[in-house]
Design a protein around this motif. Structure first.
Motif, short mmCIF file in Angstrom:
data_model
loop_
_atom_site.label_atom_id
_atom_site.label_comp_id
_atom_site.label_asym_id
_atom_site.label_seq_id
_atom_site.Cartn_x
_atom_site.Cartn_y
_atom_site.Cartn_z
N ALA A 92 0.82 -1.22 0.00
CA ALA A 92 0.00 0.00 0.00
C ALA A 92 0.85 1.27 0.00
CB ALA A 92 -0.92 0.00 1.22
N ASP A 93 2.17 1.10 -0.12
CA ASP A 93 3.10 2.25 -0.14
C ASP A 93 3.06 3.07 1.15
OD1 ASP A 93 4.17 1.75 -2.70
OD2 ASP A 93 2.44 2.70 -3.65
N ARG A 94 2.71 2.40 2.26
CA ARG A 94 2.80 3.11 3.54
C ARG A 94 4.24 3.12 4.05
NH1 ARG A 94 -1.79 -0.08 4.57
NH2 ARG A 94 -0.62 -1.40 6.02
N ILE A 95 5.06 2.24 3.52
CA ILE A 95 6.49 2.29 3.81
C ILE A 95 7.25 2.23 2.49
CG2 ILE A 95 6.32 1.25 6.11
CD1 ILE A 95 7.17 -1.40 4.95
N VAL A 96 8.35 2.97 2.44
CA VAL A 96 9.25 2.94 1.29
C VAL A 96 10.38 1.99 1.66
CG1 VAL A 96 10.76 4.28 -0.21
CG2 VAL A 96 8.65 5.31 0.69
N LEU A 97 10.41 0.83 1.04
CA LEU A 97 11.36 -0.20 1.44
C LEU A 97 12.80 0.27 1.35
CD1 LEU A 97 9.73 -3.42 -0.08
CD2 LEU A 97 9.86 -2.76 2.33
N ALA A 98 13.13 1.06 0.34
CA ALA A 98 14.51 1.51 0.15
C ALA A 98 14.98 2.40 1.30
CB ALA A 98 14.64 2.25 -1.17
N GLU A 99 14.03 2.97 2.06
CA GLU A 99 14.40 3.90 3.14
C GLU A 99 14.04 3.34 4.52
OE1 GLU A 99 12.33 7.48 2.26
OE2 GLU A 99 13.47 7.90 0.44
N THR A 100 13.67 2.05 4.57
CA THR A 100 13.16 1.50 5.83
C THR A 100 13.85 0.19 6.17
OG1 THR A 100 10.99 2.44 5.29
CG2 THR A 100 11.07 0.84 7.08
#
Length: 408
Positions: A92-100
């Motif tokens: 759902a794009d609630r987290i940006v994997l590249a920055e998390t």
């Protein structure tokens, strides 16, 4: 009344929150000790604990406390429920994997060769994200679960690779699983040790109780507000530094719950310090303020004593100073009045001494603890014991008032 199962679930849920709060506080202290205040921590926001530290550095933490001997296998509900949370947030794009970075901290054992075994912290020799993903896919295929939480977890996991943006592999690259995580008792012991480092062993428990009280209330405030403001590094630094100052050798803590206390003056009408004020004609509003100061001072002093924050004989020495300061003024009043004096003149001079206590007398119990209610309330405590008074004949008058009650 709830049945045993419901009670167990409620207790487990409450225990889980306590674990989150304690771990979040521990993280805040560790961040604070690093010297960098550019961070913030939230509880039950995007995850159990969420940490931001600079641009592009977001950490989400899942905590799992389990009984000794429990193992995190490839079909462990703890593992799959955590994967579901992160999978749905990523999809759902609630987290940006590249920055998390995604952390699963568990007290459970991790079997060698399991999926979790291949997702240790970055830099570990046996980290193998592809192997971990393969094992999860195989476990998902082998599972025959049709009820409980696992089917929904599998569905969320499968959905990661639906569409034109496969996310299963990117998700694996952000996950770090740590076993042997300290449980709540170990975390609280660590907090006790850090408190001892901050203020010394004798005051550590009292210091930690106040820090926990502030932090837990602050986190509850954050959780109750949609998009609630996280605890910031600068805010935590201000609070912790102020609390440290209150526990220095030359100070004592003044607790907000006590400094905000009020009390119904009608419940104190039979106390000697209130009768003393009545003898000299002090108005009801000022009597109400006097009762407030008495209650606050009595409660704060009792808490200091109960927490062993006072030195041997310290209260006695403080009260002797208060009595000595009062005695010189009381003796001067007696000289000024002389033998031939009216009752109204006695009251007028007595009110002058009380005005000095109420508005001028400020004798801190320690140089760094100068809250006015401590001095004023302590004088009222002494007045309650008839060790000090305002009316020139206060002792004889009050003893006479008590005599009828004693002879009944």
């Amino acid at each position: 009344m709830a049945d045993t199962g419901e009670q167990f679930e409620a207790s487990a849920s409450a225990f889980g929150y306590l674990f989150q709060f304690a771990k979040a506080l521990h993280i805040c202290i560790e961040q604070w000790m690093s010297g960098d205040m550019a961070w913030n921590v939230a509880v039950e926001a995007a995850d159990d604990i969420e940490i931001h530290q600079g641009a592009g550095d977001r950490r989400l933490i899942q905590l799992k406390q389990r009984a000794e001997g429990v193992r995190m296998t490839d079909l462990s509900e703890d593992l799959w429920k955590t994967l579901r949370i992160w999978a749905e947030a990523a999809k759902a794009d609630r987290i940006v994997l590249a920055e998390t970075r995604l952390f699963l901290l568990t007290t459970a054992e991790i079997p060698e060769g399991s999926a979790a075994f291949y997702l240790p912290p970055r830099g570990s020799q046996h980290r193998d994200e592809e192997r971990a993903l393969h094992l999860l896919r195989e476990a998902r295929k082998a599972s025959k679960a049709t009820k409980g939480p696992l089917p929904k977890c599998f569905e969320a996991f499968d959905n990661l690779d639906q569409g034109d943006r496969p996310l299963q592999s990117p998700l694996m690259s952000r996950i770090e699983i740590l076993s042997g995580t300290p449980d709540i008792n170990e975390v609280r012991n660590a907090l006790q040790g850090l408190a001892a480092f901050a203020v010394g062993h004798e005051a550590a428990q009292a210091f930690l109780a106040r820090l926990e009280g502030w932090f837990y209330n602050r986190v509850i405030e954050q959780m109750q507000t949609p998009g609630g403001r996280p605890v910031t590094g600068s805010e935590f630094d201000e609070m912790l530094s102020d609390l440290q100052r209150q526990f220095r050798y030359d100070s004592l803590p003044i607790d907000p719950d006590i400094s905000d206390m009020s009390f119904d003056p009608s419940q104190a009408v039979d106390q000697q310090f209130v009768r003393q004020l009545g003898l000299i004609g002090v108005g009801s509003e000022r009597i109400e303020l006097a009762v407030r100061d008495y209650v606050r001072a009595f409660t704060q002093r009792s808490r200091w004593s109960g927490e062993n924050l006072l030195r041997a004989g310290e209260l006695g020495k403080y009260e002797r100073k208060l009595v000595e300061e009062w005695r010189s003024r009381f003796a001067e009043m007696a000289e000024e009045l002389g033998p031939e004096v009216t009752e109204e003149e006695k009251k007028k001079e007595a009110r002058r001494i009380y005005r000095w206590v109420d508005l001028e007398a400020r004798f801190p119990i320690r140089s760094g603890c100068d809250e006015s209610f401590v001095t004023k309330g302590s004088y009222h405590m002494l007045a309650d014991e008839l060790k000090v008074g305002w009316h020139p004949d206060y002792s004889a008058r009050l003893i006479a008032l008590l005599e009828p009650a004693r002879t009944r």
